[in-house]
Write a protein that holds these residues in place. Structure first.
Motif, mmCIF file in Angstrom:
data_model
loop_
_atom_site.group_PDB
_atom_site.id
_atom_site.type_symbol
_atom_site.label_atom_id
_atom_site.label_comp_id
_atom_site.label_asym_id
_atom_site.label_seq_id
_atom_site.Cartn_x
_atom_site.Cartn_y
_atom_site.Cartn_z
ATOM 1 N N VAL A 48 -22.398 20.162 29.252
ATOM 2 C CA VAL A 48 -21.754 19.158 30.099
ATOM 3 C C VAL A 48 -20.603 18.496 29.335
ATOM 4 O O VAL A 48 -19.528 18.255 29.886
ATOM 5 N N THR A 49 -20.817 18.207 28.065
ATOM 6 C CA THR A 49 -19.781 17.600 27.236
ATOM 7 C C THR A 49 -18.551 18.497 27.153
ATOM 8 O O THR A 49 -17.411 18.027 27.312
ATOM 9 N N LEU A 50 -18.762 19.777 26.883
ATOM 10 C CA LEU A 50 -17.639 20.706 26.754
ATOM 11 C C LEU A 50 -16.885 20.842 28.066
ATOM 12 O O LEU A 50 -15.647 20.873 28.082
ATOM 13 N N THR A 51 -17.605 20.927 29.181
ATOM 14 C CA THR A 51 -16.950 21.006 30.487
ATOM 15 C C THR A 51 -16.062 19.795 30.727
ATOM 16 O O THR A 51 -14.902 19.910 31.147
ATOM 17 N N VAL A 65 -10.894 17.098 31.255
ATOM 18 C CA VAL A 65 -10.128 15.876 30.973
ATOM 19 C C VAL A 65 -8.868 16.209 30.179
ATOM 20 O O VAL A 65 -7.778 15.689 30.460
ATOM 21 N N GLY A 66 -8.994 17.081 29.170
ATOM 22 C CA GLY A 66 -7.830 17.461 28.380
ATOM 23 C C GLY A 66 -6.777 18.153 29.219
ATOM 24 O O GLY A 66 -5.579 17.846 29.119
ATOM 25 N N LEU A 84 -14.377 5.895 23.357
ATOM 26 C CA LEU A 84 -14.069 6.619 22.116
ATOM 27 C C LEU A 84 -14.067 8.123 22.349
ATOM 28 O O LEU A 84 -13.219 8.851 21.812
ATOM 29 N N TRP A 85 -15.023 8.605 23.143
ATOM 30 C CA TRP A 85 -15.069 10.039 23.472
ATOM 31 C C TRP A 85 -13.788 10.449 24.187
ATOM 32 O O TRP A 85 -13.184 11.485 23.863
ATOM 33 N N LEU A 86 -13.351 9.640 25.145
ATOM 34 C CA LEU A 86 -12.136 9.965 25.888
ATOM 35 C C LEU A 86 -10.926 9.998 24.962
ATOM 36 O O LEU A 86 -10.105 10.935 25.031
ATOM 37 N N LEU A 87 -10.797 9.006 24.103
ATOM 38 C CA LEU A 87 -9.655 8.974 23.188
ATOM 39 C C LEU A 87 -9.674 10.178 22.253
ATOM 40 O O LEU A 87 -8.623 10.745 21.938
ATOM 41 N N ILE A 135 -5.662 6.824 32.791
ATOM 42 C CA ILE A 135 -6.842 7.683 32.767
ATOM 43 C C ILE A 135 -8.053 6.900 32.264
ATOM 44 O O ILE A 135 -9.162 7.021 32.798
ATOM 45 N N ALA A 136 -7.838 6.066 31.238
ATOM 46 C CA ALA A 136 -8.944 5.315 30.655
ATOM 47 C C ALA A 136 -9.535 4.331 31.654
ATOM 48 O O ALA A 136 -10.757 4.137 31.698
ATOM 49 N N VAL A 137 -8.694 3.695 32.467
ATOM 50 C CA VAL A 137 -9.203 2.750 33.468
ATOM 51 C C VAL A 137 -10.088 3.467 34.477
ATOM 52 O O VAL A 137 -11.203 3.007 34.803
ATOM 53 N N LEU A 138 -9.613 4.596 35.000
ATOM 54 C CA LEU A 138 -10.421 5.364 35.950
ATOM 55 C C LEU A 138 -11.701 5.879 35.299
ATOM 56 O O LEU A 138 -12.783 5.879 35.906
ATOM 57 N N TRP A 139 -11.567 6.320 34.050
ATOM 58 C CA TRP A 139 -12.716 6.849 33.318
ATOM 59 C C TRP A 139 -13.784 5.771 33.121
ATOM 60 O O TRP A 139 -14.969 6.002 33.359
#
Length: 394
Positions: free
Chosen positions: A61-64, A69-70, A151-154, A95-99
């Motif tokens: 799930v993380t890789l997907t 996202v990338g 942090l994951w998103l960044l 993107i961060a706000v929506l995330w």
């Protein structure tokens, strides 16, 4: 991410959970996949005690999520040669706000409690006598989940900018990106190649040995957990682990055999080979794929780089990659119930699952493999003609 998590949990049998808990478990899986914080709780009254904890990332799930996202972050920038720091920051902020909004919603949805069946044994009789009806559940720590999710998103956005060719970076960042991109790109390809190899093996296993539901649950929830573990073991790394109780590692059965011991077990090439000598092929697979990654990195690097520079860059990249695997591949799960001081009396009400790396030895071995394969992989790359020899563009 939601589709992958839901299909994986459905294949694992989570659709049969009581109280319509399936979608809440899907939400919890998505939260943990991006580093969110889950808390397990129990309420068994004054006569009983429960304890539980879990730390695991479903890396499929993380890789997907990371890939989607990338790609979504880079797509609007694909026609720009250069973008200012302010432009990239504003796009990342949107993107961060929506995330964060989606993550907070998932965190609030990922809450559920279940009744624990004490069975028909001694615990069941005592529980019925004293009216004890234990319940266990899970919830999320919303602030921690939002922080780790951000942090994951960044991290995903930074890696996307690093490995993407022609990413619209400010001029002052283009030179560092050009220097680091070849080996970073090679490491991403290496990790995806291991997942692809693992996928083929899993599908063949499902077709020839049965248990397709279990295999597809593994593919959709934790295939990178297994394949990237195999990468480190092929390098010679050692992990410590233990399986106790009615649950264990999903696949293959070989891991369960090695880890299901009274004490913490050692998981490496030697201990696995005692049960199945075919694990020595992991060394060959590592050598072939690492040499291919080193060759790929060298062909994308500036032609002026010397062999030892290729080797050092490959070693540094592989050390960081193995560090990431060791940090994300850790598993720690335990649960238990005791009633009037009696625990797990014929009811299978306790268990433990543990998997952790010997970090420093793994990083040292990664450095040695990186130096060797970086040097050997760069040798044939010197024969490959490259355009723009001064800048390293291919």
């Amino acid at each position: 991410m939601g589709v992958v998590a839901a299909l994986g949990l459905w294949a694992a049998g989570a659709a049969d959970l009581p109280d319509d808990a399936f979608w809440r478990v899907v939400a919890a899986t998505m939260v943990t996949a991006v580093g969110g914080s889950m808390e397990l709780s129990g309420d068994a009254g004054a006569l009983a005690r429960t304890h539980a904890g879990v730390t695991v990332l479903p890396l499929s799930v993380t890789l997907t999520g990371a890939l989607l996202v990338g790609a979504g972050f880079l797509w609007p920038c694909r026609h720009r040669a250069v973008a200012g720091a302010g432009q990239l920051a504003r796009w990342a902020a949107r993107i961060a706000v929506l995330w964060l909004a989606a993550l907070v919603a998932l965190a609030f949805a990922a809450r559920q409690t279940f009744a624990v069946d004490l069975g028909d044994g001694v615990l069941g009789a005592i529980g019925e006598l004293f009216g004890a009806r234990p319940r266990v559940g899970f919830t999320t720590d919303v602030p921690l989940t939002a922080g780790f999710g951000l942090l994951w998103l960044l991290g995903v956005l930074a890696i996307a900018l690093l490995v993407a060719r022609g990413a619209p970076l400010p001029a002052r960042l283009r030179r560092p990106q050009a220097s680091a991109r070849p080996v970073a790109y090679a490491m991403v390809v290496l990790l995806l190649a291991y997942v692809a190899v693992g996928l083929v093996v899993a599908l063949v296993t499902a077709a020839t040995r049965g248990h397709p539901a279990q295999t597809f649950a593994l593919i959709l929830l934790g295939l990178p957990n297994l394949t990237w573990l195999a990468l480190t073991i092929g390098l010679g790394a050692t992990w410590n682990g233990r399986v106790d109780g009615p649950f264990g590692l999903p696949a293959p059965h070989l891991l369960d055999e090695v880890l299901r011991t009274p004490d913490v077990s050692t998981l490496n090439l030697r201990t696995l080979a005692e049960h199945d000598h075919r694990v020595w092929w992991l060394v060959t697979v590592d050598a072939v794929l690492l040499l291919a990654a080193a060759f790929l990195a060298a062909t994308r690097s500036p032609a002026r780089l010397r062999l030892w520079e290729h080797a050092v860059r490959m070693a540094a990249a592989l050390v960081l990659t193995v560090l990431l695997i060791c940090l994300t591949g850790r598993i720690s799960a335990h649960y238990g119930l005791s009633l009037l001081g009696i625990g797990d009396v014929g009811g299978g009400l306790s268990g433990e699952l543990l998997l952790r790396p010997r970090l420093w030895s793994a990083l040292g071995l990664a450095a040695l493999w990186g130096l060797a394969t970086g040097l050997l992989g760069a040798l044939p790359a010197r024969l490959v003609p490259r355009r723009h020899r001064g800048t390293g563009r291919t």
